[in-house]
Design an enzyme around this catalytic site. Sequence first.
Site, PDB file in Angstrom:
ATOM      1  N   LEU A   1       0.807  -1.220   0.000  1.00  0.00           N
ATOM      2  CA  LEU A   1       0.000   0.000   0.000  1.00  0.00           C
ATOM      3  C   LEU A   1       0.837   1.267   0.000  1.00  0.00           C
ATOM      4  O   LEU A   1       0.377   2.316  -0.447  1.00  0.00           O
ATOM      5  CB  LEU A   1      -0.949   0.009   1.211  1.00  0.00           C
ATOM      6  CG  LEU A   1      -2.330  -0.596   1.042  1.00  0.00           C
ATOM      7  CD1 LEU A   1      -3.159  -0.375   2.290  1.00  0.00           C
ATOM      8  CD2 LEU A   1      -3.055  -0.064  -0.184  1.00  0.00           C
TER       9      LEU A   1
ATOM     10  N   HIS B   1      -9.213  -7.274   3.332  1.00  0.00           N
ATOM     11  CA  HIS B   1      -8.036  -6.418   3.234  1.00  0.00           C
ATOM     12  C   HIS B   1      -7.152  -6.759   2.036  1.00  0.00           C
ATOM     13  O   HIS B   1      -6.522  -5.888   1.451  1.00  0.00           O
ATOM     14  CB  HIS B   1      -7.218  -6.498   4.529  1.00  0.00           C
ATOM     15  CG  HIS B   1      -6.289  -5.342   4.688  1.00  0.00           C
ATOM     16  ND1 HIS B   1      -4.982  -5.485   5.035  1.00  0.00           N
ATOM     17  CD2 HIS B   1      -6.491  -4.014   4.530  1.00  0.00           C
ATOM     18  CE1 HIS B   1      -4.401  -4.300   5.091  1.00  0.00           C
ATOM     19  NE2 HIS B   1      -5.298  -3.392   4.790  1.00  0.00           N
TER      20      HIS B   1
ATOM     21  N   GLU C   1      -7.864 -13.694   5.679  1.00  0.00           N
ATOM     22  CA  GLU C   1      -9.252 -14.046   5.978  1.00  0.00           C
ATOM     23  C   GLU C   1     -10.248 -12.944   5.638  1.00  0.00           C
ATOM     24  O   GLU C   1     -11.451 -13.165   5.618  1.00  0.00           O
ATOM     25  CB  GLU C   1      -9.368 -14.382   7.481  1.00  0.00           C
ATOM     26  CG  GLU C   1      -8.537 -15.567   7.927  1.00  0.00           C
ATOM     27  CD  GLU C   1      -8.597 -15.757   9.426  1.00  0.00           C
ATOM     28  OE1 GLU C   1      -8.187 -16.827   9.900  1.00  0.00           O
ATOM     29  OE2 GLU C   1      -9.070 -14.815  10.132  1.00  0.00           O
TER      30      GLU C   1
HETATM   31  N1  LIG Z   1      -1.259  -8.030   4.054  1.00  0.00           N
HETATM   32  C1  LIG Z   1      -0.254  -7.457   3.288  1.00  0.00           C
HETATM   33  C2  LIG Z   1       0.125  -6.139   3.427  1.00  0.00           C
HETATM   34  N2  LIG Z   1      -0.499  -5.369   4.345  1.00  0.00           N
HETATM   35  C3  LIG Z   1       0.089  -4.124   4.822  1.00  0.00           C
HETATM   36  C4  LIG Z   1      -0.237  -2.937   3.915  1.00  0.00           C
HETATM   37  O1  LIG Z   1       0.502  -3.005   2.692  1.00  0.00           O
HETATM   38  C5  LIG Z   1       0.133  -1.634   4.625  1.00  0.00           C
HETATM   39  O2  LIG Z   1       1.520  -1.646   4.909  1.00  0.00           O
HETATM   40  C6  LIG Z   1      -0.633  -1.482   5.924  1.00  0.00           C
HETATM   41  O3  LIG Z   1      -2.032  -1.589   5.642  1.00  0.00           O
HETATM   42  C7  LIG Z   1      -0.333  -0.135   6.595  1.00  0.00           C
HETATM   43  O4  LIG Z   1      -0.655   0.892   5.701  1.00  0.00           O
HETATM   44  N3  LIG Z   1       1.102  -5.613   2.655  1.00  0.00           N
HETATM   45  C8  LIG Z   1       1.734  -6.390   1.706  1.00  0.00           C
HETATM   46  O5  LIG Z   1       2.627  -5.901   1.008  1.00  0.00           O
HETATM   47  N4  LIG Z   1       1.374  -7.692   1.550  1.00  0.00           N
HETATM   48  C9  LIG Z   1       0.393  -8.263   2.308  1.00  0.00           C
HETATM   49  O6  LIG Z   1       0.079  -9.478   2.143  1.00  0.00           O
HETATM   50  C1  LIG Z   2      -3.458  -8.973   2.371  1.00  0.00           C
HETATM   51  C2  LIG Z   2      -3.524  -8.738   3.826  1.00  0.00           C
HETATM   52  O1  LIG Z   2      -3.659  -7.607   4.288  1.00  0.00           O
HETATM   53  C3  LIG Z   2      -3.598  -9.918   4.708  1.00  0.00           C
HETATM   54  O2  LIG Z   2      -2.319 -10.209   5.244  1.00  0.00           O
HETATM   55  C4  LIG Z   2      -4.538  -9.628   5.846  1.00  0.00           C
HETATM   56  O3  LIG Z   2      -4.837 -10.862   6.447  1.00  0.00           O
HETATM   57  P1  LIG Z   2      -6.272 -10.993   7.126  1.00  0.00           P
HETATM   58  O4  LIG Z   2      -7.282 -10.687   6.021  1.00  0.00           O
HETATM   59  O5  LIG Z   2      -6.361 -12.436   7.582  1.00  0.00           O
HETATM   60  O6  LIG Z   2      -6.316  -9.989   8.243  1.00  0.00           O
END
Ligand SMILES: Nc1c(NC[C@H](O)[C@H](O)[C@H](O)CO)[nH]c(=O)[nH]c1=O
Ligand SMILES: CC(=O)[C@@H](O)COP(=O)(O)O
Length: 149
Positions: free
Chosen positions: A46, A82, A79
Site C-alpha cells: 500500500l 483487506h 481471511e
Molecule cells: N497483508 C499485506 C500487506 N499489508 C500491509 C499494507 O501493505 C500496509 O503496509 C498497511 O495496511 C499499513 O498501511 N502488505 C503487503 O505488502 N502484503 C500483504 O500481504
Molecule cells: C493482504 C492482507 O492484508 C492480509 O495479510 C490480511 O490478512 P487478514 O485478512 O487475515 O487480516
Amino acid sequence: MASRPHILIVEARFYGHIADHLLAGAKAALDAAGATHDVVTVPGALEAPAAVGFALSGADGGGTEYDGFVVLGCVIRGETFHFDIVAGESARALMSLSVDEGIAVGNGILTVENEEQALVRADPARKDKGGEAAKTALRMIALRDHFGA
Ligand SMILES: Nc1c(NC[C@H](O)[C@H](O)[C@H](O)CO)[nH]c(=O)[nH]c1=O
Ligand SMILES: CC(=O)[C@@H](O)COP(=O)(O)O
C-alpha cells in the site's frame, strides 16, 4: 532510451523472504540490460505508490532522476477483505501514476492465494516476476523515448 537507464526499485518488504527473491531477479535483469538502479523499501504494497510519488516530486520539487520505476512486493490473501484493498489499491495507484505522470513502471507486486504461489513466482529460477517487472520498465522507457514523450 538513455544509454544507461537509471531505475528506482521500490521494494515492499511485508514478506521479506519473498521480496529478497523478487529483488534478486529485478537486479539481475537491470544489470543484464546495463541499467543502473537505486533501491528504497516500504513496509507494504500500500505504501509503494507513495514512494514513487516521493521520488517524482524529489527534493527540488520537480522531475526525477529516474528513467523508470520497478515496484516489488507480495500480497497474500488472508481471511478478510483487506487483500482486495491492498492488492487493488496498490495496482490502481501505480496505474494512475504511470498514465497520469507518463512514467515507466514495472509492477512486480505479486497478488497470490498462498506462500507457495508467491515463492514460485518470486524465484528468479522459476517464474522470475521481479525480473519480468524490470524488463517491463525498460521496455516502457524505450517506448516512451520512441514517442519522445
Ligand atoms: N497483508 C499485506 C500487506 N499489508 C500491509 C499494507 O501493505 C500496509 O503496509 C498497511 O495496511 C499499513 O498501511 N502488505 C503487503 O505488502 N502484503 C500483504 O500481504
Ligand atoms: C493482504 C492482507 O492484508 C492480509 O495479510 C490480511 O490478512 P487478514 O485478512 O487475515 O487480516
